[in-house]
Design a protein around this motif. Structure first.
Motif, PDB file in Angstrom:
ATOM      1  N   TYR A  99      -1.891   6.381  10.185  1.00 22.41           N
ATOM      2  CA  TYR A  99      -1.230   5.099  10.005  1.00 22.41           C
ATOM      3  C   TYR A  99      -1.756   4.382   8.754  1.00 22.41           C
ATOM      4  O   TYR A  99      -0.984   3.804   7.993  1.00 22.41           O
ATOM      5  CB  TYR A  99      -1.423   4.200  11.230  1.00 22.41           C
ATOM      6  CG  TYR A  99      -0.471   4.514  12.363  1.00 22.41           C
ATOM      7  CD1 TYR A  99       0.896   4.326  12.225  1.00 22.41           C
ATOM      8  CD2 TYR A  99      -0.946   4.989  13.583  1.00 22.41           C
ATOM      9  CE1 TYR A  99       1.763   4.616  13.262  1.00 22.41           C
ATOM     10  CE2 TYR A  99      -0.077   5.287  14.617  1.00 22.41           C
ATOM     11  CZ  TYR A  99       1.277   5.093  14.449  1.00 22.41           C
ATOM     12  OH  TYR A  99       2.140   5.375  15.479  1.00 22.41           O
ATOM     13  N   ILE A 100      -3.050   4.440   8.528  1.00 24.62           N
ATOM     14  CA  ILE A 100      -3.635   3.809   7.342  1.00 24.62           C
ATOM     15  C   ILE A 100      -3.131   4.495   6.079  1.00 24.62           C
ATOM     16  O   ILE A 100      -2.780   3.845   5.082  1.00 24.62           O
ATOM     17  CB  ILE A 100      -5.175   3.834   7.420  1.00 24.62           C
ATOM     18  CG1 ILE A 100      -5.649   2.915   8.564  1.00 24.62           C
ATOM     19  CG2 ILE A 100      -5.801   3.417   6.101  1.00 24.62           C
ATOM     20  CD1 ILE A 100      -7.121   3.037   8.859  1.00 24.62           C
ATOM     21  N   ARG A 101      -3.065   5.800   6.095  1.00 22.24           N
ATOM     22  CA  ARG A 101      -2.558   6.549   4.941  1.00 22.24           C
ATOM     23  C   ARG A 101      -1.090   6.189   4.671  1.00 22.24           C
ATOM     24  O   ARG A 101      -0.698   5.960   3.533  1.00 22.24           O
ATOM     25  CB  ARG A 101      -2.686   8.041   5.200  1.00 22.24           C
ATOM     26  CG  ARG A 101      -2.249   8.891   4.021  1.00 22.24           C
ATOM     27  CD  ARG A 101      -2.399  10.349   4.301  1.00 22.24           C
ATOM     28  NE  ARG A 101      -3.815  10.672   4.454  1.00 22.24           N
ATOM     29  CZ  ARG A 101      -4.276  11.757   5.048  1.00 22.24           C
ATOM     30  NH1 ARG A 101      -3.434  12.631   5.564  1.00 22.24           N
ATOM     31  NH2 ARG A 101      -5.559  11.985   5.144  1.00 22.24           N
ATOM     32  N   LEU A 102      -0.272   6.122   5.707  1.00 20.45           N
ATOM     33  CA  LEU A 102       1.130   5.761   5.571  1.00 20.45           C
ATOM     34  C   LEU A 102       1.272   4.340   5.028  1.00 20.45           C
ATOM     35  O   LEU A 102       2.087   4.084   4.134  1.00 20.45           O
ATOM     36  CB  LEU A 102       1.843   5.904   6.919  1.00 20.45           C
ATOM     37  CG  LEU A 102       3.341   5.654   6.941  1.00 20.45           C
ATOM     38  CD1 LEU A 102       4.064   6.664   6.064  1.00 20.45           C
ATOM     39  CD2 LEU A 102       3.856   5.735   8.369  1.00 20.45           C
ATOM     40  N   LEU A 103       0.489   3.429   5.542  1.00 20.29           N
ATOM     41  CA  LEU A 103       0.516   2.040   5.081  1.00 20.29           C
ATOM     42  C   LEU A 103       0.096   1.946   3.612  1.00 20.29           C
ATOM     43  O   LEU A 103       0.694   1.191   2.831  1.00 20.29           O
ATOM     44  CB  LEU A 103      -0.404   1.177   5.956  1.00 20.29           C
ATOM     45  CG  LEU A 103      -0.425  -0.312   5.635  1.00 20.29           C
ATOM     46  CD1 LEU A 103       0.937  -0.916   5.906  1.00 20.29           C
ATOM     47  CD2 LEU A 103      -1.489  -1.004   6.458  1.00 20.29           C
ATOM     48  N   TYR A 144       6.473  -3.038 -11.504  1.00 24.83           N
ATOM     49  CA  TYR A 144       5.842  -2.789 -12.795  1.00 24.83           C
ATOM     50  C   TYR A 144       6.425  -1.542 -13.467  1.00 24.83           C
ATOM     51  O   TYR A 144       6.606  -1.515 -14.686  1.00 24.83           O
ATOM     52  CB  TYR A 144       4.330  -2.652 -12.638  1.00 24.83           C
ATOM     53  CG  TYR A 144       3.694  -3.931 -12.120  1.00 24.83           C
ATOM     54  CD1 TYR A 144       3.673  -5.078 -12.901  1.00 24.83           C
ATOM     55  CD2 TYR A 144       3.143  -3.989 -10.842  1.00 24.83           C
ATOM     56  CE1 TYR A 144       3.115  -6.252 -12.423  1.00 24.83           C
ATOM     57  CE2 TYR A 144       2.578  -5.151 -10.365  1.00 24.83           C
ATOM     58  CZ  TYR A 144       2.563  -6.288 -11.157  1.00 24.83           C
ATOM     59  OH  TYR A 144       2.012  -7.441 -10.691  1.00 24.83           O
ATOM     60  N   LEU A 145       6.689  -0.534 -12.668  1.00 27.05           N
ATOM     61  CA  LEU A 145       7.288   0.681 -13.225  1.00 27.05           C
ATOM     62  C   LEU A 145       8.709   0.425 -13.727  1.00 27.05           C
ATOM     63  O   LEU A 145       9.120   0.967 -14.757  1.00 27.05           O
ATOM     64  CB  LEU A 145       7.285   1.802 -12.184  1.00 27.05           C
ATOM     65  CG  LEU A 145       5.904   2.335 -11.788  1.00 27.05           C
ATOM     66  CD1 LEU A 145       6.028   3.333 -10.649  1.00 27.05           C
ATOM     67  CD2 LEU A 145       5.216   2.951 -12.980  1.00 27.05           C
ATOM     68  N   GLY A 150       1.457   0.785  -1.716  1.00 21.09           N
ATOM     69  CA  GLY A 150       1.311   1.117  -3.133  1.00 21.09           C
ATOM     70  C   GLY A 150       2.653   1.221  -3.816  1.00 21.09           C
ATOM     71  O   GLY A 150       2.827   0.753  -4.950  1.00 21.09           O
ATOM     72  N   TYR A 151       3.592   1.810  -3.146  1.00 17.30           N
ATOM     73  CA  TYR A 151       4.940   1.916  -3.706  1.00 17.30           C
ATOM     74  C   TYR A 151       5.539   0.529  -3.908  1.00 17.30           C
ATOM     75  O   TYR A 151       6.103   0.237  -4.961  1.00 17.30           O
ATOM     76  CB  TYR A 151       5.832   2.749  -2.788  1.00 17.30           C
ATOM     77  CG  TYR A 151       7.276   2.753  -3.218  1.00 17.30           C
ATOM     78  CD1 TYR A 151       7.690   3.514  -4.302  1.00 17.30           C
ATOM     79  CD2 TYR A 151       8.228   1.989  -2.548  1.00 17.30           C
ATOM     80  CE1 TYR A 151       9.011   3.515  -4.710  1.00 17.30           C
ATOM     81  CE2 TYR A 151       9.543   1.984  -2.943  1.00 17.30           C
ATOM     82  CZ  TYR A 151       9.936   2.738  -4.022  1.00 17.30           C
ATOM     83  OH  TYR A 151      11.235   2.729  -4.421  1.00 17.30           O
ATOM     84  N   CYS A 152       5.416  -0.332  -2.901  1.00 11.99           N
ATOM     85  CA  CYS A 152       5.978  -1.681  -3.004  1.00 11.99           C
ATOM     86  C   CYS A 152       5.303  -2.492  -4.105  1.00 11.99           C
ATOM     87  O   CYS A 152       5.946  -3.313  -4.763  1.00 11.99           O
ATOM     88  CB  CYS A 152       5.858  -2.411  -1.665  1.00 11.99           C
ATOM     89  SG  CYS A 152       6.938  -1.746  -0.392  1.00 11.99           S
TER      90      CYS A 152
END
Length: 154
Positions: A38-42, A54-55, A47-49
């Motif tokens: 769950y932490i990895r998914l979050l 910026y990208l 990070g994407y959001c």
């Protein structure tokens, strides 16, 4: 008609099976997640959001700078090149309708007038394109001469 009902029943039953499989797989995969997962998914979603705006801005800057720069002569030429010139010269067939070319000794010449019309149309298109190219080249050379004279006068 029976084929149509078989097809619709086949596709609707397949679709229902896919939906059930998706629900079962999604439920099963969420049950098996640990706290670390769950932490990895979050972290990935967060990070994407955070990085996406910026990208997008960075991509916009690259695109704007690409639009602002002036094109080289080769780029301008490639942008104005017609598809036919990329494929090679247009070959206008000769106006010969021999029996050997038609391929039959039946005495009927079906399509002869259509072939002639097509040849005339192709010739007129090629001539118009050549005339346009000649006019453009003449205008370009006039611009170059005018530009050179301005440099000499100044």
């Amino acid at each position: 008609m029976p084929e149509t009902s078989f097809f619709t029943s086949f596709t609707s039953s397949n679709f229902q099976a896919w939906v059930q499989d998706f629900r079962a797989n999604a439920a099963q995969s969420s049950k098996n997640l640990t706290a670390k997962d769950y932490i990895r998914l979050l972290a990935i979603v967060g990070g994407y959001c955070l990085l996406r705006p910026y990208l997008v801005k960075l991509g916009g800057r690259f695109q704007a700078s690409d639009h602002e720069r002036e094109l080289d002569d080769t780029e301008v030429l490639s942008a104005t090149t017609s598809p036919n010139s990329l494929r090679g010269q247009i070959d206008v067939p000769d106006d010969s309708d021999s029996e050997e070319e038609v391929g039959g000794a039946t005495g009927t010449n079906w399509g002869r007038n259509a072939r002639r019309r097509q040849r005339k149309m192709i010739k007129s298109i090629v001539e118009a394109e050549e005339k346009l190219r000649a006019e453009q080249e003449e205008a370009d050379s006039d611009k170059e001469i005018e530009e050179f004279l301005r440099k000499v006068i100044d």
